[in-house]
Design a protein around this motif. Structure first.
Motif, mmCIF file in Angstrom:
data_model
loop_
_atom_site.group_PDB
_atom_site.id
_atom_site.type_symbol
_atom_site.label_atom_id
_atom_site.label_comp_id
_atom_site.label_asym_id
_atom_site.label_seq_id
_atom_site.Cartn_x
_atom_site.Cartn_y
_atom_site.Cartn_z
ATOM 1 N N TRP A 298 5.810 -14.999 -20.214
ATOM 2 C CA TRP A 298 5.803 -15.168 -18.761
ATOM 3 C C TRP A 298 5.245 -13.967 -18.011
ATOM 4 C CZ3 TRP A 298 11.365 -17.638 -18.053
ATOM 5 C CH2 TRP A 298 11.329 -18.947 -18.569
ATOM 6 N N GLY A 299 5.093 -12.837 -18.648
ATOM 7 C CA GLY A 299 4.413 -11.711 -18.015
ATOM 8 C C GLY A 299 5.218 -10.933 -16.985
ATOM 9 N N PHE A 300 6.553 -10.955 -17.103
ATOM 10 C CA PHE A 300 7.326 -10.107 -16.187
ATOM 11 C C PHE A 300 7.138 -8.635 -16.546
ATOM 12 C CE2 PHE A 300 9.580 -14.059 -15.238
ATOM 13 C CZ PHE A 300 9.715 -13.945 -13.865
ATOM 14 N N ASP A 301 7.443 -7.790 -15.560
ATOM 15 C CA ASP A 301 7.228 -6.345 -15.720
ATOM 16 C C ASP A 301 8.523 -5.555 -15.595
ATOM 17 O OD1 ASP A 301 4.173 -6.545 -15.412
ATOM 18 O OD2 ASP A 301 4.927 -7.516 -13.592
ATOM 19 N N TYR A 302 9.547 -6.211 -15.104
ATOM 20 C CA TYR A 302 10.762 -5.506 -14.693
ATOM 21 C C TYR A 302 11.927 -6.437 -14.991
ATOM 22 C CZ TYR A 302 13.756 -3.154 -11.076
ATOM 23 O OH TYR A 302 14.736 -2.493 -10.378
ATOM 24 N N LEU B 123 0.726 -7.102 -7.199
ATOM 25 C CA LEU B 123 2.152 -6.796 -7.290
ATOM 26 C C LEU B 123 2.645 -7.001 -8.718
ATOM 27 C CD1 LEU B 123 3.107 -8.694 -4.015
ATOM 28 C CD2 LEU B 123 2.959 -6.213 -4.301
ATOM 29 N N GLU B 124 3.894 -6.669 -8.956
ATOM 30 C CA GLU B 124 4.487 -6.880 -10.272
ATOM 31 C C GLU B 124 5.749 -7.720 -10.110
ATOM 32 O OE1 GLU B 124 3.626 -4.309 -13.183
ATOM 33 O OE2 GLU B 124 3.025 -2.612 -11.944
ATOM 34 N N ALA B 125 6.192 -8.288 -11.240
ATOM 35 C CA ALA B 125 7.253 -9.289 -11.139
ATOM 36 C C ALA B 125 8.504 -8.852 -11.887
ATOM 37 C CB ALA B 125 6.748 -10.612 -11.704
ATOM 38 N N GLY B 126 9.656 -9.142 -11.267
ATOM 39 C CA GLY B 126 10.929 -8.776 -11.883
ATOM 40 C C GLY B 126 11.848 -9.966 -12.039
ATOM 41 N N ILE B 127 12.662 -9.929 -13.083
ATOM 42 C CA ILE B 127 13.552 -11.042 -13.413
ATOM 43 C C ILE B 127 14.957 -10.497 -13.618
ATOM 44 C CG2 ILE B 127 12.995 -10.903 -15.894
ATOM 45 C CD1 ILE B 127 13.472 -14.177 -14.028
ATOM 46 N N TYR B 128 15.933 -11.402 -13.607
ATOM 47 C CA TYR B 128 17.348 -11.035 -13.651
ATOM 48 C C TYR B 128 18.037 -11.727 -14.819
ATOM 49 C CZ TYR B 128 22.301 -11.380 -12.261
ATOM 50 O OH TYR B 128 23.667 -11.353 -12.226
ATOM 51 N N THR B 129 18.901 -11.001 -15.509
ATOM 52 C CA THR B 129 19.725 -11.617 -16.539
ATOM 53 C C THR B 129 21.020 -10.834 -16.673
ATOM 54 O OG1 THR B 129 19.748 -12.404 -18.833
ATOM 55 C CG2 THR B 129 18.637 -10.315 -18.423
ATOM 56 N N ASP B 130 21.762 -11.095 -17.733
ATOM 57 C CA ASP B 130 23.067 -10.459 -17.927
ATOM 58 C C ASP B 130 23.229 -10.098 -19.397
ATOM 59 O OD1 ASP B 130 25.939 -10.567 -16.145
ATOM 60 O OD2 ASP B 130 26.168 -10.366 -18.329
ATOM 61 N N LEU B 131 24.013 -9.058 -19.640
ATOM 62 C CA LEU B 131 24.275 -8.634 -21.025
ATOM 63 C C LEU B 131 25.112 -9.652 -21.797
ATOM 64 C CD1 LEU B 131 25.460 -4.934 -21.384
ATOM 65 C CD2 LEU B 131 23.383 -5.970 -22.269
ATOM 66 N N GLY B 132 25.938 -10.411 -21.070
ATOM 67 C CA GLY B 132 26.825 -11.367 -21.731
ATOM 68 C C GLY B 132 26.180 -12.740 -21.844
ATOM 69 N N ARG B 133 27.013 -13.768 -22.038
ATOM 70 C CA ARG B 133 26.476 -15.121 -22.173
ATOM 71 C C ARG B 133 26.276 -15.771 -20.813
ATOM 72 N NH1 ARG B 133 30.963 -15.635 -25.865
ATOM 73 N NH2 ARG B 133 30.269 -15.091 -27.962
ATOM 74 N N ASN B 134 26.991 -15.302 -19.826
ATOM 75 C CA ASN B 134 26.916 -15.894 -18.498
ATOM 76 C C ASN B 134 26.660 -14.810 -17.464
ATOM 77 O OD1 ASN B 134 29.134 -17.675 -20.164
ATOM 78 N ND2 ASN B 134 27.844 -18.925 -18.839
ATOM 79 N N VAL B 135 26.185 -15.246 -16.303
ATOM 80 C CA VAL B 135 25.787 -14.281 -15.277
ATOM 81 C C VAL B 135 26.855 -14.199 -14.186
ATOM 82 C CG1 VAL B 135 23.341 -14.635 -15.753
ATOM 83 C CG2 VAL B 135 24.461 -15.997 -13.963
ATOM 84 N N LYS C 71 0.830 -1.221 0.000
ATOM 85 C CA LYS C 71 0.000 0.000 0.000
ATOM 86 C C LYS C 71 0.853 1.255 0.000
ATOM 87 C CE LYS C 71 -4.690 -0.280 1.607
ATOM 88 N NZ LYS C 71 -4.886 -1.535 2.410
ATOM 89 N N ALA C 72 1.998 1.157 0.656
ATOM 90 C CA ALA C 72 2.887 2.328 0.737
ATOM 91 C C ALA C 72 3.608 2.584 -0.586
ATOM 92 C CB ALA C 72 3.898 2.130 1.862
ATOM 93 N N GLY C 73 3.474 1.656 -1.550
ATOM 94 C CA GLY C 73 4.063 1.909 -2.866
ATOM 95 C C GLY C 73 4.978 0.817 -3.404
ATOM 96 N N TYR C 74 5.378 -0.124 -2.534
ATOM 97 C CA TYR C 74 6.305 -1.174 -2.993
ATOM 98 C C TYR C 74 5.531 -2.193 -3.821
ATOM 99 C CZ TYR C 74 9.458 0.684 0.562
ATOM 100 O OH TYR C 74 10.263 1.507 1.309
ATOM 101 N N ARG C 75 5.852 -2.311 -5.113
ATOM 102 C CA ARG C 75 5.060 -3.243 -5.905
ATOM 103 C C ARG C 75 5.862 -4.233 -6.722
ATOM 104 N NH1 ARG C 75 3.386 -0.422 -11.146
ATOM 105 N NH2 ARG C 75 4.636 1.484 -11.128
ATOM 106 N N TYR C 76 7.138 -3.956 -7.007
ATOM 107 C CA TYR C 76 7.917 -4.930 -7.780
ATOM 108 C C TYR C 76 8.509 -5.983 -6.847
ATOM 109 C CZ TYR C 76 7.461 -1.657 -11.580
ATOM 110 O OH TYR C 76 6.938 -0.836 -12.547
ATOM 111 N N VAL C 77 8.372 -7.247 -7.224
ATOM 112 C CA VAL C 77 8.985 -8.343 -6.482
ATOM 113 C C VAL C 77 9.956 -9.005 -7.443
ATOM 114 C CG1 VAL C 77 8.571 -10.529 -5.311
ATOM 115 C CG2 VAL C 77 6.958 -8.630 -5.027
#
Ligand code: GLA
Length: 641
Positions: free
Chosen positions: A188-192, A137-149, A82-88
């Motif tokens: 998959w519907g990620f937002d971030y 809420l909204e959903a966030g995912i992680y990746t890397d610019l290169g081939r490996n993380v 409610k205070a504004g935190y929405r990305y997980v």
């Protein structure tokens, strides 16, 4: 960077060796001529700084669905949503591999059970994002610019690293940008998305990734801590590809693109063109010294952030280490500083076990409101020393400002705040409100001394009569300014940033922590580009914009102003004293006013222009002829009425 990283000394050496292959090129500077069009197109959708939660500072590589969903449930239950935190946001640690037959990414279902939606090589984050969306809420995912993380290079002992052949373990974006972005955002519907950069930095032959012999070698495009050896245009172009893929998959622009290349490759200058937010420093840690380092890396970048584009000093450590429930003063200070600088607020704490006191820090409504103020004016350093700082942020409500009185030392401080710091009338009362205590503190006229505890930030809202009867100084509207061309010839490291012990050795075993982030010489509010007082022909100016010659600033006026005024001249701190400079003011591409060629040691000359109806004002300082040193210019008292 991960907690198990190599000592910086050996790492630095190998980085430099590898970099010999990478050609150092300066990012193409914008044109010096007025274009008449606002040159920033928002990347994604973040009119105010993104708020949410991320797994990294809480769990490192040990992320799993129970932990992430636990955080999501806590966000809702504790009122933080409610205070504004929405990305997980899931950070590094959840990938299984890339499917050989078609390159589709597979999720480690042992960590994310809901991703098991079919046979052994059928996985989907859709059930996970559906759950989050159903919770509002909204959903966030992680990746890397290169081939490996990053974890593959830095946490080789983690049992949950990607498995399979070399190709299957290439879970980064490189060579798969459009495919992966479509999978993450469409299927998959990620937002971030957070896009890390170890893959383009740490997988050279001698890098922590390359050395393992298990990964395809990636000649580094970027060398941390070494701007000259980073291929700036190449790094920027790779991020731009990600941006373009996101715009294709989400034509409505509903996404957040978080650039995570740790302030390297001069991203502090170009992040605004390519990302929604960009890291300005290496990783924060839960200690005071690293927090100062992160904070300082944005504190001088006030002209680079604004609605839709945010400097990112890294995720919050509130709740952890030096910022835990036994250090609430420090926790509040850390949070206040992020808020006054318009930083994204990403909680990095295991909320499932959060004491009320920590929730109260993260949920402080009046402090969050400062961060989320719609004008998007980052705080400006109105007083700065190694001990105390006064940071003032102009709020959208006329006559209101947020002020952080920051005691960086371990001793109590008496900090004097005056109307001048606030650009308010010195003979009218200025009302005070304590944003943590959420109570009014009466008012003062002229100045007042505040007692500030060790490591405390006194976070105030002030309401008073603006010094300018109508309009604003440009240094009060940083959110409306776009640095279209900075005038910097060669990126130089900013020496004003707090230098902690080497983060990964915590000792003096190396050659010290020298300045590493470019940005020195970039335009500033109420300061010269080299962090000095504005001064022309020995007259000091408290307010104005300092820049190098051959710079162009855009101001989004939106037809709301009628007149531009300033006093212009060569600043006394100039390195080059030979070349004169002409100051030009444009309105929607038309020349409205220009100065005569101004010389060093010549008193600042008044410059005014009628800007009624103008949407984009452009300020150009044009150097006439060459000079051996950079020519420093001052737009003193620059204001729009
Ligand atoms: C980098 C980033 C961190 C985190 C880790 C994950 O260091 O800067 O924020 O994402 O990688 O390995």
């Amino acid at each position: 960077m991960g907690p198990t990283r190599l000592p910086l000394t050996s790492y630095r050496k190998l980085s430099i060796a590898l970099a010999l292959a990478a050609l150092s090129t300066v990012a193409a500077a914008g044109s010096l001529n007025a274009t008449g069009a606002w040159e920033l197109a928002p990347v994604g959708d973040a009119p105010t700084p993104p708020m949410g939660w991320n797994s990294w500072n809480a769990f490192g590589v040990n992320v799993n669905e129970a932990r992430v969903m636990g955080a999501a449930r806590a966000l809702v239950a504790d009122g933080l949503a409610k205070a504004g935190y929405r990305y997980v946001n899931i950070d590094d640690g959840g990938w299984l591999q890339r499917r050989t037959r078609d390159g589709r990414m597979l999720i480690r279902t042992a960590l994310f059970p809901s991703a098991a939606v079919g046979g052994p090589d059928q996985t989907s984050f859709r059930p996970f994002t559906d759950k989050l969306h159903a919770m509002g809420l909204e959903a966030g995912i992680y990746t890397d610019l290169g081939r490996n993380v990053c974890s593959q290079a830095w946490s080789p002992d983690n049992p949950n690293l990607p498995v399979g052949t070399r190709a299957e373990r290439e879970v980064g974006l490189h060579g798969h940008v459009r495919q992966d972005i479509a999978l993450y955002f469409k299927d998959w519907g990620f937002d971030y998305i957070k896009v890390d950069a170890c893959g383009i930095a740490h997988y050279g032959v001698d890098g922590p990734g390359g050395k393992q012999g298990k990964f395809r070698v990636f000649p580094p495009l970027m060398v941390d801590q070494n701007t000259a050896q980073s291929n700036i245009p190449a790094v920027r172009a790779l991020y731009a590809k990600v941006r373009d893929a996101l715009r294709t998959v989400r034509p409505d622009g509903k996404f957040v693109l978080s650039l995570c290349n740790w302030g390297a490759a001069n991203v502090r200058a170009w992040g605004k063109d390519v990302g929604t937010m960009w890291r300005t420093s290496t990783d924060i840690q839960a200690n005071w010294s690293r927090m100062l380092h992160s904070f300082d890396s944005v504190a001088t970048r006030e002209l680079y952030s604004g609605p839709g584009r945010w400097n990112d000093p890294d995720m919050l450590e509130v709740g952890n280490g030096d910022f835990d429930q036994n250090h609430l003063v420090q926790a509040r200070s850390h949070f206040s500083l992020w808020a006054i600088e318009d930083a994204p607020l990403l909680i990095g704490y295991d909320l499932r076990r959060a004491p009320r006191s920590i929730i109260d820090v993260l949920g402080a409504p009046e402090v969050i409101a400062v961060d989320q103020d719609p004008a998007g004016n980052q705080g400006v350093l109105e007083y700065t020393s190694s001990d105390y700082q006064i940071i003032v942020k102009t709020l959208s409500m006329r006559g209101q400002k947020a002020v952080a009185l920051f005691n960086r030392t371990g001793e109590p401080a008496k900090i004097l705040l005056n109307a001048g710091h606030l650009k308010m009338a010195p003979n009218e009362p200025i009302a005070l409100r304590d944003l943590w205590a959420r109570r009014d503190l009466g008012s003062f006229t002229g100045s007042r001394v505040f007692l500030v505890q060790p490591h405390e930030v006194l976070m105030l809202k002030v309401t008073g009569k603006p010094l300018l009867a109508t309009g604003y100084y440009l240094s009060e509207m940083t959110g409306r300014i776009n640095v279209a061309r900075d005038g910097v010839l060669v990126p130089e490291e900013d020496p004003t940033i707090h230098r902690p012990l080497d983060p990964y050795t915590g000792s003096t075993s190396s050659d010290g922590t020298r300045p590493v982030y470019a940005g020195w010489g970039d335009p500033r509010a109420d300061s010269t580009p080299y962090d000095d007082t504005l001064r022309v022909a020995n007259v000091s100016y408290r307010y104005g914009i300092g820049a190098l010659a051959n710079s162009r600033l855009q101001v989004k006026a939106d037809g709301s102003f009628t007149r531009f005024t300033a006093r212009v001249g060569i600043d006394d701190t100039t390195r080059g004293r030979a070349a004169p400079v002409r100051f030009e003011v444009y309105g929607d591409g038309r020349l409205l006013a220009e100065s005569r060629p101004m010389h060093f040691n010549e008193a600042a000359a008044p410059l005014a222009a009628d800007v009624a109806g103008v949407k984009v004002v452009e300020l150009i300082a044009r150097q006439i002829g060459t000079d051996e040193g950079a020519v420093v210019v001052t737009w003193a008292d620059a204001a729009l009425e």
